[in-house]
Design a protein around this motif. Structure first.
Motif, PDB file in Angstrom:
ATOM      1  N   ARG A 426     -20.352  21.073  -8.604  1.00  0.00           N
ATOM      2  CA  ARG A 426     -21.281  20.436  -7.671  1.00  0.00           C
ATOM      3  C   ARG A 426     -21.815  21.524  -6.752  1.00  0.00           C
ATOM      4  O   ARG A 426     -21.041  22.239  -6.112  1.00  0.00           O
ATOM      5  N   ARG A 427     -23.159  21.664  -6.675  1.00  0.00           N
ATOM      6  CA  ARG A 427     -23.781  22.787  -5.977  1.00  0.00           C
ATOM      7  C   ARG A 427     -24.311  22.372  -4.619  1.00  0.00           C
ATOM      8  O   ARG A 427     -25.037  21.383  -4.498  1.00  0.00           O
ATOM      9  N   ARG A 428     -23.963  23.143  -3.602  1.00  0.00           N
ATOM     10  CA  ARG A 428     -24.526  22.895  -2.280  1.00  0.00           C
ATOM     11  C   ARG A 428     -25.854  23.625  -2.164  1.00  0.00           C
ATOM     12  O   ARG A 428     -25.989  24.767  -2.614  1.00  0.00           O
ATOM     13  N   VAL A 503     -19.936  30.808   1.467  1.00  0.00           N
ATOM     14  CA  VAL A 503     -20.109  29.344   1.495  1.00  0.00           C
ATOM     15  C   VAL A 503     -19.101  28.805   2.495  1.00  0.00           C
ATOM     16  O   VAL A 503     -17.897  28.796   2.240  1.00  0.00           O
ATOM     17  N   THR A 505     -18.068  25.814   5.643  1.00  0.00           N
ATOM     18  CA  THR A 505     -18.267  24.463   6.173  1.00  0.00           C
ATOM     19  C   THR A 505     -17.695  24.456   7.585  1.00  0.00           C
ATOM     20  O   THR A 505     -16.474  24.452   7.768  1.00  0.00           O
ATOM     21  N   ILE A 589     -23.644  14.563   4.069  1.00  0.00           N
ATOM     22  CA  ILE A 589     -23.156  15.531   3.098  1.00  0.00           C
ATOM     23  C   ILE A 589     -23.940  15.459   1.794  1.00  0.00           C
ATOM     24  O   ILE A 589     -24.146  16.470   1.111  1.00  0.00           O
ATOM     25  N   ARG A 592     -26.897  17.814   1.581  1.00  0.00           N
ATOM     26  CA  ARG A 592     -26.636  19.238   1.415  1.00  0.00           C
ATOM     27  C   ARG A 592     -26.196  19.605   0.005  1.00  0.00           C
ATOM     28  O   ARG A 592     -25.969  20.776  -0.288  1.00  0.00           O
ATOM     29  N   TYR A 593     -26.066  18.633  -0.860  1.00  0.00           N
ATOM     30  CA  TYR A 593     -25.628  18.915  -2.229  1.00  0.00           C
ATOM     31  C   TYR A 593     -26.659  18.427  -3.227  1.00  0.00           C
ATOM     32  O   TYR A 593     -27.359  17.437  -2.998  1.00  0.00           O
TER      33      TYR A 593
END
Length: 595
Positions: A426-428, A503, A505, A589, A592-593
């Motif tokens: 899963r890519r942000r 990366v 958070t 969220i 952002r993905y």
């Protein structure tokens, strides 16, 4: 080294590499190639080196005519400068023979009273100039009498040295066939012609000793200076716009003005930023422990020995070695370049490379998870002409790339980090994509291609505030003025070569999306856009904004919460209500993905 070879070659600047087989001499072999490359025109403010590009045939003819005219003007300017320079006597001084017309120097003037010779102000003619010592006012004078070869009109110019202690009202009398004329000269002011002369006007003179110029210190309240008087035939004085007259330095300024006009208004040949070979080519000595003050043996220019299958080619003595370096980097038997690039492409598409340390293929980096696959990608990449498009096509059409992000409990227990690609990561979204998506939702994103990325008048990046709403690929990347959104959302450090971004958070990211004026303004603009579409009810508006922001319809729970929020604010400003909801989506969220 890092970009093309994924090697930490910089470690070998001061000593042999501690972990990889890269000796110090390999570092200086490569450095020798680059040291012979000129990358800037050094000056007080250094300039990029720009090389001209060829044009279309019809445009090429126009450009060549323009460039020929420029070259002719530049040659005229050089000749005029040489003529004006004449035989130099000292700093700022000029010989009498270098001046146009008939020159009467102060040394040949008839003196009344005691005049002091001086060289204190260096911009004089001949061997110096005279001044009245600021004494005996009304009792001193200088007469400059020329021997004119023929009668006619002459431009008369007085040379003097300006200073703050000079008189502001020096009477200068011109006796000519036209009669007697008195001109008052302010000798505190810089001489307006070539920094040496002021004009006393044009006058008619008989030949030989029938006229003269007389300078007196009568009524003056400061020093009176006199250097020379020049009589220039009117035929040698060039007319300028506005009735002005030019000769000598004024001619030079006219030519320089014409050159500037031609450069500004003429056709422009396209140029490209490039580099040049240094005029003197040579090898580099090892800097022991990296110190420029402690030099060791000279190292012939070359490449990494450990990554060179065949014998290092001989460098051309008159070239830097860039051509040989390029050939070595792209050689079929180079074990690194194609693999490094294929791994970078995998990293861009999957979020992790087959070698996760994209900038380090050395022993301190990670081993590839699929070495045979990496070899296969590298070989096909070279066989297909190093085509990035073909490499990307090959990867994205694979079954591996087309997997879902759904988790398999059994696979998670065996490979929790997904190193063997049993699902899609899963890519942000990166900082640029988040900014572009926010602007796309608000409807303000400009998608035109090309053109400048910052104002042409910008001279410094300090304090620069980006306000453009073009796609982020056109956002100028200034070391000292990154957009705050980029800084918060893990944009790459513009001072370094970065193959893999951090990366993170952190709370600051959520606070930015909830409080920053840019996000608030774009949410309000998105609300205006939504309300302007005149949809029939709140539910259709909710579905529309979810599809715009998240690329999907709201779930049942999201639909229920969203409608409850909108109805709870019934009777309040609709734009404010929907802007708050849009901002909540921006801060979610899911935003952002990748969907």
């Amino acid at each position: 080294g890092k970009a093309f070879l994924a090697q930490t070659i910089g470690c070998a600047r001061c000593h042999d590499h501690k972990f990889d087989p890269i000796p110090t001499r390999d570092y200086y072999a490569l450095a020798g190639i680059l040291r012979n490359v000129k990358t800037l025109e050094h000056a007080n403010v250094s300039q990029w080196i720009e090389r001209p590009l060829p044009a279309e045939p019809d445009q090429e003819a126009v450009l060549q005519r323009h460039e020929k005219a420029l070259a002719t003007l530049e040659a005229s300017i050089q000749n005029e400068r040489k003529r004006l320079a004449g035989p130099t006597l000292s700093a700022g001084a000029v010989a009498v023979t270098a001046l146009p017309g008939i020159v009467v120097d102060d040394a040949n003037a008839k003196r009344v009273g005691a005049w002091q010779p001086s060289r204190a102000v260096p911009s004089f003619i001949g061997q110096g100039y005279l001044h009245d010592q600021n004494t005996d006012k009304g009792q001193k004078s200088l007469t400059f009498q020329p021997e004119l070869p023929e009668a006619g009109a002459y431009e008369v110019r007085l040379a003097y040295t300006a200073a703050k202690n000079r008189s502001r009202s020096v009477p200068v009398t011109v006796f000519s066939a036209d009669g007697e004329k008195v001109v008052t000269v302010d000798m505190q002011a810089e001489p307006p012609i070539e920094g040496r002369f002021c004009s006393l006007g044009q006058h008619h003179f008989e030949r030989n000793n029938q006229g003269y110029v007389l300078i007196s210190n009568e009524g003056t309240d400061g020093y009176v200076s006199a250097d020379a008087v020049v009589f220039i035939p009117a035929s040698q004085v060039t007319a300028l716009p506005g009735g002005a007259r030019a000769t000598g330095g004024e001619t030079l300024r006219r030519l320089e003005g014409e050159l500037k006009r031609l450069r500004d208004q003429g056709p422009k040949r396209e140029k490209v930023a490039s580099v040049l070979e240094e005029p003197a080519i040579g090898d580099t000595r090892i800097h022991i422990r990296g110190s420029v003050h402690t030099l060791g043996a000279t190292v012939p220019r070359g490449f990494l020995q450990v990554a060179t299958a065949s014998k290092t080619p001989q460098m051309a003595s008159a070239e830097s070695g860039r051509r040989e370096l390029a050939a070595w980097l792209a050689a079929v038997d180079n074990p690194l370049t194609a693999r490094v690039f294929a791994n970078r492409a995998w990293h861009w598409l999957f979020g992790d490379g087959l070698v996760r340390t994209t900038d380090n293929f050395g022993t301190t980096g990670e081993a590839p998870s699929h070495p045979e696959l990496l070899d296969n990608l590298a070989v096909r990449f070279m066989e297909e002409g190093w085509s990035v498009k073909a490499l990307v096509r090959q990867i994205v059409l694979s079954r591996t790339y087309q997997q879902s992000t759904d988790e398999d409990p059994k696979a998670v227990s065996v490979d929790p980090e997904n190193r063997f690609c049993w699902r899609m990561n899963r890519r942000r979204l990166d900082a640029e994509c988040i900014r572009d998506t926010i602007l796309a939702v608000s409807g303000l994103l400009r998608q035109e291609m090309g053109g400048p990325t910052f104002p042409s008048e910008l001279t410094s990046d300090y304090g620069f505030k980006p306000a453009d709403v073009r796609r982020s690929v056109y956002a100028p990347v200034f070391r000292n003025a990154l957009p705050e959104l980029f800084e918060v959302l893990d944009f790459a450090d513009p001072s370094l070569v970065i193959g893999r971004r951090n990366v993170s958070t952190v709370a600051l990211q959520s606070l930015f999306l909830l409080n920053h004026p840019f996000v608030i303004d774009q949410a309000r603009q998105a609300a205006r856009r939504l309300l302007a579409e005149n949809r029939p009810d709140d539910e259709t508006r909710l579905v529309r904004i979810y599809r715009l922001a998240l690329g999907r319809a709201p779930t049942d729970g999201e639909r229920r919460i969203g409608l409850a929020f909108v109805s709870s604010r019934a009777g309040t400003d609709s734009e404010e209500t929907w802007s708050l909801l849009v901002q909540a989506l921006f801060a979610s969220i899911d935003f952002r993905y990748c969907p």
